[in-house]
Design an enzyme around this catalytic site. Structure first.
Site, PDB file in Angstrom:
ATOM      1  N   ASP A  11       0.793  -1.246   0.000  1.00 12.17           N
ATOM      2  CA  ASP A  11       0.000   0.000   0.000  1.00 12.17           C
ATOM      3  C   ASP A  11       0.823   1.293   0.000  1.00 12.17           C
ATOM      4  O   ASP A  11       0.590   2.201   0.820  1.00 12.17           O
ATOM      5  CB  ASP A  11      -0.965   0.001   1.202  1.00 12.17           C
ATOM      6  CG  ASP A  11      -1.983  -1.136   1.137  1.00 12.17           C
ATOM      7  OD1 ASP A  11      -1.913  -1.951   0.195  1.00 12.17           O
ATOM      8  OD2 ASP A  11      -2.841  -1.217   2.028  1.00 12.17           O
ATOM      9  N   LYS A 109      -6.842  -5.052  -3.321  1.00 10.62           N
ATOM     10  CA  LYS A 109      -7.568  -5.639  -2.188  1.00 10.62           C
ATOM     11  C   LYS A 109      -8.573  -4.650  -1.620  1.00 10.62           C
ATOM     12  O   LYS A 109      -8.435  -3.442  -1.825  1.00 10.62           O
ATOM     13  CB  LYS A 109      -6.582  -6.086  -1.098  1.00 10.62           C
ATOM     14  CG  LYS A 109      -5.794  -4.943  -0.517  1.00 10.62           C
ATOM     15  CD  LYS A 109      -4.733  -5.431   0.430  1.00 10.62           C
ATOM     16  CE  LYS A 109      -3.943  -4.297   1.019  1.00 10.62           C
ATOM     17  NZ  LYS A 109      -4.742  -3.349   1.798  1.00 10.62           N
ATOM     18  N   CYS A 154      -2.211  -3.225   7.466  1.00 11.65           N
ATOM     19  CA  CYS A 154      -2.035  -4.066   6.279  1.00 11.65           C
ATOM     20  C   CYS A 154      -0.704  -4.806   6.257  1.00 11.65           C
ATOM     21  O   CYS A 154      -0.643  -5.955   5.817  1.00 11.65           O
ATOM     22  CB  CYS A 154      -2.258  -3.230   5.025  1.00 11.65           C
ATOM     23  SG  CYS A 154      -3.986  -2.707   4.920  1.00 11.65           S
TER      24      CYS A 154
HETATM   25  C1  VGL Z   1      -4.928   0.242   5.777  1.00 12.51           C
HETATM   26  C2  VGL Z   1      -6.582   0.904   7.199  1.00 12.51           C
HETATM   27  C3  VGL Z   1      -7.522   0.827   6.193  1.00 12.51           C
HETATM   28  C4  VGL Z   1      -3.474  -0.071   5.547  1.00 12.51           C
HETATM   29  C5  VGL Z   1      -5.855   0.151   4.744  1.00 12.51           C
HETATM   30  O1  VGL Z   1      -3.002  -0.018   4.403  1.00 12.51           O
HETATM   31  O2  VGL Z   1      -2.780  -0.378   6.549  1.00 12.51           O
HETATM   32  N1  VGL Z   1      -5.306   0.608   6.986  1.00 12.51           N
HETATM   33  N2  VGL Z   1      -7.138   0.451   4.974  1.00 12.51           N
END
Ligand code: VGL
Ligand code: ZN
Length: 213
Positions: A11, A109, A154
């Site tokens: 991410d 995702k 994540c």
């Molecule tokens: C994430 C919260 C919501 C992350 C993604 O990438 O850690 N955290 N969506």
């Protein structure tokens, strides 16, 4: 025979940068580390949080709810977040400084409105895979090195799933930063990963090794 390894970049998107919609403090500091390590791996996977606008993890999609509150979403406990990483929006793009040329596979995702997906491997209910495990198997990968954002969500769940799927799993500590809704969340996440069998390492330990010559 040498074990094949993959680097998993979790991410690395604008919304998780310090000025993003779901800011991870100092999240941008991991980008140069990702760029450096990409030269060392034959197989590089990047995950993208990739939500539809009506995603159930967004506080704005529930009457009067605010980010940080807990709800039940289709039987699972869900923390509510600000609107982030909406498919095809600026915030969902990879950070421009990331050298995306070297990425072999992008895994999306969190694409189903009714369920969140912190891990790069499975949704939070472990009902459906994302295709990451099948991809790594097709590349005969046995070892994974995980870094990215956010350490306490994540990254943590990606590393924990990697261990439970049988990969030898490494977390690159200086290559991750946490959201830290509570101040200890990242240190607790590191402890939880360690107890599950994740090897916690620093990126510097990869330089001048078999992995990164
Ligand atoms: C994430 C919260 C919501 C992350 C993604 O990438 O850690 N955290 N969506
Ligand atoms: Zn998300």
């Amino acid at each position: 025979m040498e074990k094949k390894s993959a680097l998993i970049l979790v991410d690395l998107q604008y919304d998780f940068c310090p000025l993003g919609a779901l800011p991870v403090p100092k999240g941008d500091e991991v980008i140069p580390i990702a760029n450096k390590l990409m030269d060392c791996f034959d197989c590089i996977v990047a995950t993208k949080d990739w939500h539809p606008a009506n995603h159930g993890s967004f506080a704005a999609n529930h009457p009067w709810r605010k980010p940080g509150q807990l709800i039940e979403l289709n039987g699972l406990e869900q923390i509510l977040w600000p609107i982030h990483c909406v498919q095809n929006s600026f915030g969902a793009e990879f950070v421009d400084e990331l050298n995306t040329n070297l990425i072999d596979k992008v895994i999306h995702k969190g694409t189903q409105p009714g369920i969140d997906s912190y891990s790069g491997f499975f949704d939070n209910g472990h009902q459906k895979g994302t295709g990451l495990h099948e991809y790594l198997e097709s590349e005969s990968i046995r070892q994974v090195y995980v870094m990215g954002l956010a350490a306490d969500y994540c990254v943590k769940y990606t590393a924990l799933d990697a261990v439970s799927l049988g990969y030898e799993t490494f977390l690159i500590e200086d290559g991750t930063r946490g959201v830290n809704l509570k101040p200890d969340d990242t240190s607790n996440a590191l402890e939880e990963m360690k107890e599950a069998g994740v090897n916690i390492i620093q990126s510097s330990s990869l330089v001048n090794t078999e992995i990164c010559g």
